[in-house]
Design an enzyme around this catalytic site. Sequence first.
Site, mmCIF file in Angstrom:
data_model
loop_
_atom_site.group_PDB
_atom_site.id
_atom_site.type_symbol
_atom_site.label_atom_id
_atom_site.label_comp_id
_atom_site.label_asym_id
_atom_site.label_seq_id
_atom_site.Cartn_x
_atom_site.Cartn_y
_atom_site.Cartn_z
ATOM 1 N N HIS A 185 5.848 9.167 -27.887
ATOM 2 C CA HIS A 185 5.033 10.080 -27.091
ATOM 3 C C HIS A 185 5.293 11.546 -27.450
ATOM 4 C CE1 HIS A 185 2.803 11.502 -23.619
ATOM 5 N NE2 HIS A 185 3.834 12.235 -23.271
ATOM 6 N N LYS B 122 2.464 11.287 -11.033
ATOM 7 C CA LYS B 122 1.561 10.464 -11.846
ATOM 8 C C LYS B 122 2.290 9.184 -12.193
ATOM 9 C CE LYS B 122 -1.418 13.713 -14.279
ATOM 10 N NZ LYS B 122 -1.878 14.054 -15.641
ATOM 11 N N HIS C 166 -2.406 11.702 -27.444
ATOM 12 C CA HIS C 166 -2.695 10.360 -26.935
ATOM 13 C C HIS C 166 -3.453 9.527 -27.954
ATOM 14 C CE1 HIS C 166 -2.230 10.944 -22.309
ATOM 15 N NE2 HIS C 166 -1.089 10.680 -22.911
ATOM 16 N N ARG D 272 -3.423 22.000 -13.104
ATOM 17 C CA ARG D 272 -2.514 20.997 -13.654
ATOM 18 C C ARG D 272 -2.941 20.497 -15.033
ATOM 19 N NH1 ARG D 272 0.439 16.022 -10.390
ATOM 20 N NH2 ARG D 272 1.428 15.086 -12.192
ATOM 21 N N LYS E 81 7.029 22.634 -14.205
ATOM 22 C CA LYS E 81 6.272 21.457 -13.766
ATOM 23 C C LYS E 81 6.083 21.472 -12.252
ATOM 24 C CE LYS E 81 4.675 17.086 -14.193
ATOM 25 N NZ LYS E 81 4.461 15.968 -15.099
ATOM 26 N N ARG F 60 0.809 -1.233 0.000
ATOM 27 C CA ARG F 60 0.000 0.000 0.000
ATOM 28 C C ARG F 60 0.838 1.279 0.000
ATOM 29 N NH1 ARG F 60 -2.742 -2.664 4.102
ATOM 30 N NH2 ARG F 60 -4.323 -4.051 3.249
ATOM 31 N N GLU G 119 -4.557 17.269 -10.030
ATOM 32 C CA GLU G 119 -5.158 17.687 -11.290
ATOM 33 C C GLU G 119 -6.652 17.958 -11.166
ATOM 34 O OE1 GLU G 119 -3.675 15.607 -14.675
ATOM 35 O OE2 GLU G 119 -5.207 16.410 -15.983
ATOM 36 N N HIS H 214 -1.610 16.915 -25.568
ATOM 37 C CA HIS H 214 -1.742 15.503 -25.219
ATOM 38 C C HIS H 214 -3.078 14.905 -25.610
ATOM 39 C CE1 HIS H 214 1.883 16.390 -23.049
ATOM 40 N NE2 HIS H 214 1.987 15.157 -22.612
ATOM 41 N N ASN I 75 -1.535 19.104 -19.968
ATOM 42 C CA ASN I 75 -1.964 18.182 -21.015
ATOM 43 C C ASN I 75 -1.983 18.844 -22.388
ATOM 44 O OD1 ASN I 75 -2.343 15.906 -19.382
ATOM 45 N ND2 ASN I 75 -4.282 16.730 -18.647
ATOM 46 N N GLU J 58 8.175 18.395 -25.035
ATOM 47 C CA GLU J 58 7.633 18.810 -23.735
ATOM 48 C C GLU J 58 8.257 20.142 -23.297
ATOM 49 O OE1 GLU J 58 5.162 17.196 -22.233
ATOM 50 O OE2 GLU J 58 5.215 15.282 -23.311
HETATM 51 N N1 LIG Z 1 4.143 10.374 -15.236
HETATM 52 C C1 LIG Z 1 4.040 11.432 -16.007
HETATM 53 O O1 LIG Z 1 3.695 12.522 -15.546
HETATM 54 C C2 LIG Z 1 4.381 11.301 -17.474
HETATM 55 C C3 LIG Z 1 4.519 12.436 -18.250
HETATM 56 C C4 LIG Z 1 4.879 12.271 -19.572
HETATM 57 C C5 LIG Z 1 5.075 11.011 -20.084
HETATM 58 N N2 LIG Z 1 4.923 9.931 -19.313
HETATM 59 C C6 LIG Z 1 5.154 8.579 -19.828
HETATM 60 O O2 LIG Z 1 6.525 8.454 -20.159
HETATM 61 C C7 LIG Z 1 6.650 7.483 -21.195
HETATM 62 C C8 LIG Z 1 7.568 8.020 -22.243
HETATM 63 O O3 LIG Z 1 8.819 8.290 -21.654
HETATM 64 P P1 LIG Z 1 10.169 8.260 -22.503
HETATM 65 O O4 LIG Z 1 9.974 9.108 -23.685
HETATM 66 O O5 LIG Z 1 11.255 8.518 -21.555
HETATM 67 O O6 LIG Z 1 10.174 6.777 -23.064
HETATM 68 P P2 LIG Z 1 11.046 5.518 -22.655
HETATM 69 O O7 LIG Z 1 11.081 5.354 -21.208
HETATM 70 O O8 LIG Z 1 10.542 4.365 -23.446
HETATM 71 O O9 LIG Z 1 12.493 5.913 -23.171
HETATM 72 C C9 LIG Z 1 12.700 6.092 -24.526
HETATM 73 C C10 LIG Z 1 13.826 5.201 -25.043
HETATM 74 O O10 LIG Z 1 15.067 5.779 -24.682
HETATM 75 C C11 LIG Z 1 15.876 4.855 -24.018
HETATM 76 N N3 LIG Z 1 16.691 5.610 -23.082
HETATM 77 C C12 LIG Z 1 16.242 6.374 -22.064
HETATM 78 N N4 LIG Z 1 17.256 7.013 -21.485
HETATM 79 C C13 LIG Z 1 18.383 6.655 -22.140
HETATM 80 C C14 LIG Z 1 19.743 6.999 -22.002
HETATM 81 N N5 LIG Z 1 20.157 7.907 -21.103
HETATM 82 N N6 LIG Z 1 20.629 6.415 -22.814
HETATM 83 C C15 LIG Z 1 20.233 5.548 -23.759
HETATM 84 N N7 LIG Z 1 18.951 5.200 -23.964
HETATM 85 C C16 LIG Z 1 18.026 5.749 -23.135
HETATM 86 C C17 LIG Z 1 14.906 3.883 -23.428
HETATM 87 O O11 LIG Z 1 15.514 2.628 -23.215
HETATM 88 C C18 LIG Z 1 13.826 3.827 -24.478
HETATM 89 O O12 LIG Z 1 14.198 2.900 -25.468
HETATM 90 C C19 LIG Z 1 5.270 7.181 -21.675
HETATM 91 O O13 LIG Z 1 4.897 5.921 -21.191
HETATM 92 C C20 LIG Z 1 4.416 8.272 -21.063
HETATM 93 O O14 LIG Z 1 3.108 7.827 -20.779
HETATM 94 C C21 LIG Z 1 4.572 10.059 -18.014
#
Ligand SMILES: NC(=O)c1ccc[n+]([C@@H]2O[C@H](COP(=O)([O-])OP(=O)(O)OC[C@H]3O[C@@H](n4cnc5c(N)ncnc54)[C@H](O)[C@@H]3O)[C@@H](O)[C@H]2O)c1
Lengths: 364, 364
Positions: free
Chosen positions: B268, B144, B255, B244, B230, B122, B240, B251, B248, B186
Amino acid sequence: MKSVITVELPQQSYEITIAPGAVDDLGSWMNRLCLGQKVLVVSNPMIFRHYGQRLMDTLTEAGFEVNSCILPAGERYKTPMSLQKIYDAALVQRLERSSTLVALGGGVIGDMTGFAAATWLRGIAVVQVPTSLLAMVDAAIGGKTGVNHPHGKNLIGAFHQPRLVVIDPQVLKTLPAREFRAGMAEVIKYGVIWDAALFAQLESSPRLDQRRYVRESLLQEILTRSCEAKAHVVSQDEKESGLRAILNYGHTIGHAVESLTGYRGVNHGEAVGIGMVAAGAIAVEMQLWSQGDHQRQLALIQKARLPTQLPPGLDRGEIVAALQTDKKVAAGRVRFVLPTQIGTATVTDQVGSALIHKVLATLQ
Amino acid sequence: MKSVITVELPQQSYEITIAPGAVDDLGSWMNRLCLGQKVLVVSNPMIFRHYGQRLMDTLTEAGFEVNSCILPAGERYKTPMSLQKIYDAALVQRLERSSTLVALGGGVIGDMTGFAAATWLRGIAVVQVPTSLLAMVDAAIGGKTGVNHPHGKNLIGAFHQPRLVVIDPQVLKTLPAREFRAGMAEVIKYGVIWDAALFAQLESSPRLDQRRYVRESLLQEILTRSCEAKAHVVSQDEKESGLRAILNYGHTIGHAVESLTGYRGVNHGEAVGIGMVAAGAIAVEMQLWSQGDHQRQLALIQKARLPTQLPPGLDRGEIVAALQTDKKVAAGRVRFVLPTQIGTATVTDQVGSALIHKVLATLQ
Ligand SMILES: NC(=O)c1ccc[n+]([C@@H]2O[C@H](COP(=O)([O-])OP(=O)(O)OC[C@H]3O[C@@H](n4cnc5c(N)ncnc54)[C@H](O)[C@@H]3O)[C@@H](O)[C@H]2O)c1
Ligand SMILES: NC(=O)c1ccc[n+]([C@@H]2O[C@H](COP(=O)([O-])OP(=O)(O)OC[C@H]3O[C@@H](n4cnc5c(N)ncnc54)[C@H](O)[C@@H]3O)[C@@H](O)[C@H]2O)c1
């Protein structure tokens, strides 16, 4: 007869309503909360057969758009897989952030539905309509939700308070006697750790082992006092950083017994019964409470026809080992809730394995 | 160069540290937080190969008992199944309530690890060590967390704030260029909705499409200003309920595009780029912002070499339909964030389907 108890919380308080026939009034109770239109009722086949239509009717009359999601019954279905089925139903109905899940069932349905609500769209409303005695006095109140991991109960979960709890004592008529006794274990727990007057009332009843032997007025009283105890503790310590831990009385060894019997041989309340006897015996050994009080507790547990001995074939060593994986472990030491007198308890991590072994031996 | 930004929250505030080489100092940062001894690092094979050992070393030196859980890379593994693997590792290591998960990776690892931390026992502590630009400026901050349902992104999740966010800009050296551009989407978003000065700084850089073309000092500045934006928004509206929602921006349609391409064709950040162009065009049509600002935004998105058109073969009707299942639907109406001038945005549910169709046609 009607009792309303408020669970006071900093973020959002909510009411527990205890009233015979309350199932038929859920729609109007929910209407007061200004919830969104979509409602998904989660239940199991047996309970839904008994009360599902009445619930759907009152909700539809109150103007809600209602669907249902029926999951197989039993603790062994309290899994991520069942959760997935709730998520799928939520997707089909296109539940929105303003939508509500209603849990109609015992603690298994309540915990899963609560967790689904905690995690769908990062949290939507949940209303609890507990149908087992255990869920009424315990599981439905306080916002602990979750599912089991194959290797441990409730390891996956979240805190997510319901917006409303509606208790209809009449639904207990169809509850199997063994389940009624299991719930009585939690009622006795409140007597021991919190409410000496409740304990005395229980002592005054000639029988406690079946619903029909308990007077309606006493049942209303038992439900009210138990819910008050739980509501009070939860209000003071929502996230279990202190006081709330006393609600785990009987649960430390109880959980180990339940998990080692594969959540089958012994049910939750029965395990708690055994756990209370064990904790009581440990407290006596540690000179924290009297042999006399221990005997009064034992008598009450027996009057509820709950087991006071370990199930045959269970190894003490295994129980002691299982305690280590319990959530209540802090820095490797097992935390126990121990009674000090009828109506009061304390929390300690000073119980050694040798003492646990010794006491468990007397329960075999 | 080092920046420290505080995310102020009623329950528990936390710090974002941005410093070159920070990966090697994580142990001492974490030591200040009085966390329990057990730490489970979650990562993917590639990222762990680059930075895993350094992280394990600093944590071990700081006295933690560290294990790792390596999950397959990619958005399509952001599922309940991967979550189960984290839970299994948590069980094997016998994580306690005081234990910590550390997310070393992009947003995928960060979201899953955060959700596992939200739901194990939990709720246990999580520390975010974002390695992608997108995770640094967005995903790692704000609590999030979640995983995808086969039919929708992030439908299963919870709010669970990290205890600490540590950003080491040097790890961006190994980030693929396409991922760098995705994160830049972003960053541009913050410029448009929140920080006109950041927007101007981005305009001043000759190129934005690859890490090596961005000066180190500008990169530190971009990271700091983005995290500040942020952090500020999250502090004012943790769950949110209002403000907040402006995060989006881009997005809503983003999405839909991502989900309709099966989380593969378009990543993304690219989807957000397209979404910002679409939202900008809608805002122009609704006379909420000027054609001039829209062109400045377009130029910046193009300078980051992000797509500004829908991927070929994607049907407009499908996108409009997909918007209906989005979390941002309130009472059946789609909510849009629309820019009003560089540095400010507004939220509205007054965008009709016809207008969405019309604008999407111009992006094909
Ligand atoms: N929680 C939130 O507020 C929030 C906000 C925006 C996006 N997201 C989520 O984040 C995700 C997208 O994140 P992302 O773009 O980081 O994708 P990801 O985590 O898939 O990373 C992108 C790629 O880059 C590689 N990578 C990352 N860092 C690296 C590094 N330093 N060196 C070499 N390779 C590296 C990863 O292995 C992957 O293949 C989505 O699932 C999205 O829903 C969440
Ligand atoms: N969340 C909490 O704070 C909390 C507290 C205590 C227990 N629990 C959880 O609750 C669960 C146990 O709850 P439970 O004892 O209610 O078990 P349960 O939900 O399995 O119900 C017991 C049995 O009684 C049946 N039943 C329930 N109500 C009925 C009715 N009115 N008529 C006919 N049949 C009925 C059920 O179908 C089931 O077969 C455990 O999973 C435990 O972990 C949670």
